[in-house]
Design a protein around this motif. Sequence first.
Motif, PDB file in Angstrom:
ATOM      1  N   LYS A 131      58.994  75.054  28.026  1.00  0.00           N
ATOM      2  CA  LYS A 131      60.278  75.405  27.411  1.00  0.00           C
ATOM      3  C   LYS A 131      61.204  74.194  27.347  1.00  0.00           C
ATOM      4  CE  LYS A 131      64.125  78.674  27.800  1.00  0.00           C
ATOM      5  NZ  LYS A 131      64.711  79.794  28.581  1.00  0.00           N
ATOM      6  N   ASN A 132      61.257  73.460  28.449  1.00  0.00           N
ATOM      7  CA  ASN A 132      62.172  72.317  28.525  1.00  0.00           C
ATOM      8  C   ASN A 132      61.660  71.113  27.746  1.00  0.00           C
ATOM      9  OD1 ASN A 132      63.788  73.835  30.227  1.00  0.00           O
ATOM     10  ND2 ASN A 132      62.913  72.978  32.091  1.00  0.00           N
ATOM     11  N   GLY A 133      60.341  70.969  27.675  1.00  0.00           N
ATOM     12  CA  GLY A 133      59.762  69.815  26.982  1.00  0.00           C
ATOM     13  C   GLY A 133      59.809  68.580  27.869  1.00  0.00           C
ATOM     14  N   GLN A 134      58.971  67.604  27.550  1.00  0.00           N
ATOM     15  CA  GLN A 134      58.940  66.382  28.343  1.00  0.00           C
ATOM     16  C   GLN A 134      60.174  65.532  28.077  1.00  0.00           C
ATOM     17  OE1 GLN A 134      55.308  64.273  27.959  1.00  0.00           O
ATOM     18  NE2 GLN A 134      55.761  62.806  29.564  1.00  0.00           N
ATOM     19  N   LYS A 135      60.599  64.810  29.096  1.00  0.00           N
ATOM     20  CA  LYS A 135      61.784  63.958  28.995  1.00  0.00           C
ATOM     21  C   LYS A 135      61.587  62.909  27.911  1.00  0.00           C
ATOM     22  CE  LYS A 135      64.994  62.064  32.395  1.00  0.00           C
ATOM     23  NZ  LYS A 135      65.937  63.141  32.314  1.00  0.00           N
ATOM     24  N   LYS A 136      62.562  62.750  27.019  1.00  0.00           N
ATOM     25  CA  LYS A 136      62.437  61.818  25.901  1.00  0.00           C
ATOM     26  C   LYS A 136      62.642  60.380  26.348  1.00  0.00           C
ATOM     27  CE  LYS A 136      64.000  65.172  22.444  1.00  0.00           C
ATOM     28  NZ  LYS A 136      65.015  65.469  21.422  1.00  0.00           N
ATOM     29  N   GLN A 137      62.082  59.468  25.582  1.00  0.00           N
ATOM     30  CA  GLN A 137      62.155  58.044  25.906  1.00  0.00           C
ATOM     31  C   GLN A 137      63.598  57.556  25.966  1.00  0.00           C
ATOM     32  OE1 GLN A 137      59.561  56.209  26.688  1.00  0.00           O
ATOM     33  NE2 GLN A 137      60.732  54.355  27.028  1.00  0.00           N
ATOM     34  N   GLU A 138      64.465  58.072  25.090  1.00  0.00           N
ATOM     35  CA  GLU A 138      65.854  57.590  25.097  1.00  0.00           C
ATOM     36  C   GLU A 138      66.613  58.025  26.346  1.00  0.00           C
ATOM     37  OE1 GLU A 138      65.549  60.966  21.962  1.00  0.00           O
ATOM     38  OE2 GLU A 138      64.431  59.184  22.569  1.00  0.00           O
ATOM     39  N   GLY A 139      66.014  58.940  27.100  1.00  0.00           N
ATOM     40  CA  GLY A 139      66.652  59.373  28.342  1.00  0.00           C
ATOM     41  C   GLY A 139      66.339  58.468  29.514  1.00  0.00           C
ATOM     42  N   TRP A 140      65.653  57.345  29.230  1.00  0.00           N
ATOM     43  CA  TRP A 140      65.244  56.446  30.314  1.00  0.00           C
ATOM     44  C   TRP A 140      66.433  55.838  31.052  1.00  0.00           C
ATOM     45  CZ3 TRP A 140      62.116  55.535  33.831  1.00  0.00           C
ATOM     46  CH2 TRP A 140      62.122  54.332  34.519  1.00  0.00           C
ATOM     47  N   GLN A 141      67.519  55.553  30.327  1.00  0.00           N
ATOM     48  CA  GLN A 141      68.680  54.944  30.963  1.00  0.00           C
ATOM     49  C   GLN A 141      69.211  55.834  32.075  1.00  0.00           C
ATOM     50  OE1 GLN A 141      69.889  51.823  30.406  1.00  0.00           O
ATOM     51  NE2 GLN A 141      71.089  52.257  32.233  1.00  0.00           N
ATOM     52  N   GLU A 142      69.169  57.134  31.826  1.00  0.00           N
ATOM     53  CA  GLU A 142      69.599  58.093  32.850  1.00  0.00           C
ATOM     54  C   GLU A 142      68.699  57.993  34.077  1.00  0.00           C
ATOM     55  OE1 GLU A 142      69.970  62.926  33.494  1.00  0.00           O
ATOM     56  OE2 GLU A 142      69.609  62.111  31.502  1.00  0.00           O
ATOM     57  N   MET A 143      67.375  57.902  33.870  1.00  0.00           N
ATOM     58  CA  MET A 143      66.444  57.771  34.978  1.00  0.00           C
ATOM     59  C   MET A 143      66.687  56.472  35.737  1.00  0.00           C
ATOM     60  SD  MET A 143      64.027  58.796  36.862  1.00  0.00           S
ATOM     61  CE  MET A 143      63.558  60.289  36.011  1.00  0.00           C
ATOM     62  N   SER A 144      66.995  55.409  35.025  1.00  0.00           N
ATOM     63  CA  SER A 144      67.303  54.131  35.659  1.00  0.00           C
ATOM     64  C   SER A 144      68.515  54.267  36.575  1.00  0.00           C
ATOM     65  CB  SER A 144      67.574  53.068  34.588  1.00  0.00           C
ATOM     66  OG  SER A 144      68.015  51.868  35.163  1.00  0.00           O
ATOM     67  N   ASP A 145      69.529  54.967  36.122  1.00  0.00           N
ATOM     68  CA  ASP A 145      70.736  55.177  36.929  1.00  0.00           C
ATOM     69  C   ASP A 145      70.418  56.001  38.179  1.00  0.00           C
ATOM     70  OD1 ASP A 145      72.203  53.762  35.098  1.00  0.00           O
ATOM     71  OD2 ASP A 145      72.925  55.540  34.022  1.00  0.00           O
ATOM     72  N   ILE A 146      69.555  57.004  38.021  1.00  0.00           N
ATOM     73  CA  ILE A 146      69.163  57.845  39.154  1.00  0.00           C
ATOM     74  C   ILE A 146      68.490  57.001  40.231  1.00  0.00           C
ATOM     75  CG2 ILE A 146      67.545  59.644  39.893  1.00  0.00           C
ATOM     76  CD1 ILE A 146      68.136  61.091  37.273  1.00  0.00           C
ATOM     77  N   ILE A 147      67.573  56.136  39.803  1.00  0.00           N
ATOM     78  CA  ILE A 147      66.845  55.294  40.751  1.00  0.00           C
ATOM     79  C   ILE A 147      67.790  54.328  41.457  1.00  0.00           C
ATOM     80  CG2 ILE A 147      65.105  53.476  40.950  1.00  0.00           C
ATOM     81  CD1 ILE A 147      63.524  54.908  38.806  1.00  0.00           C
ATOM     82  N   LYS A 148      68.739  53.774  40.728  1.00  0.00           N
ATOM     83  CA  LYS A 148      69.697  52.841  41.342  1.00  0.00           C
ATOM     84  C   LYS A 148      70.559  53.549  42.386  1.00  0.00           C
ATOM     85  CE  LYS A 148      69.932  49.680  37.418  1.00  0.00           C
ATOM     86  NZ  LYS A 148      70.723  49.219  36.257  1.00  0.00           N
TER      87      LYS A 148
END
Length: 209
Positions: free
Chosen positions: A110-127
């Motif tokens: 239902k949610n679908g896989q995380k899109k490539q443009e959402g990578w910046q958000e993942m980068s912020d999470i890791i930081k």
Amino acid sequence: MVRKNKAEDQYNERMTKKREMEEQLRVMDQTDWSGIMMICIHGQAENRIYGTIVNRCLSSPLPFCGLDQLILKIDEVCELAGKPMLSMYPRFLQAEMREQYAELSKRGEKNGQKKQEGWQEMSDIIKRQAAVTKEVMEIQILFRGNATMQGRLRCQLSSKKYVSFRSALELFRMLKEVEVRFCENSRLHEADSGFTDVKRKDEKRGKAI
């Protein structure tokens, strides 16, 4: 002089952790594969490590406490992502638990896989995780055959080299080695800093008052 050396050691430790996080970030950035988990260990309580699981298919880090919870949640993340696919559906004692597990894959579709443009958000999470993480591991789930998991792990204890595991039981044994070493180092660090269990209890008692 002793204080200066301790300050330098702490600085070097922070820089090493930062480099590790950046390395993991590059690994995750170079693939869309949802089977890669970054395990951020925040600390230990009663000889059990706790922290978060960071994965590209999660909108926020998933907390865990203890190895049993960690392994179960890794499998749930894979089911939520829809890959690696199970070759054999797991058995449960209760129909309720079986239905809850089945809901994971439905939510993922239902949610679908995380899109490539959402990578910046993942980068912020890791930081943000880097600020509270004391140690980091990378776990890659390659297959989920025979109602278990196969993949590889790398961490400080493996000298940053990948070590393969053929089942969740083998993964548990490897993680137990990490947990024991981490808890021992934490106790040594606390003893060296003078922050003992007695002081911790006194501090908690003081806050309660």
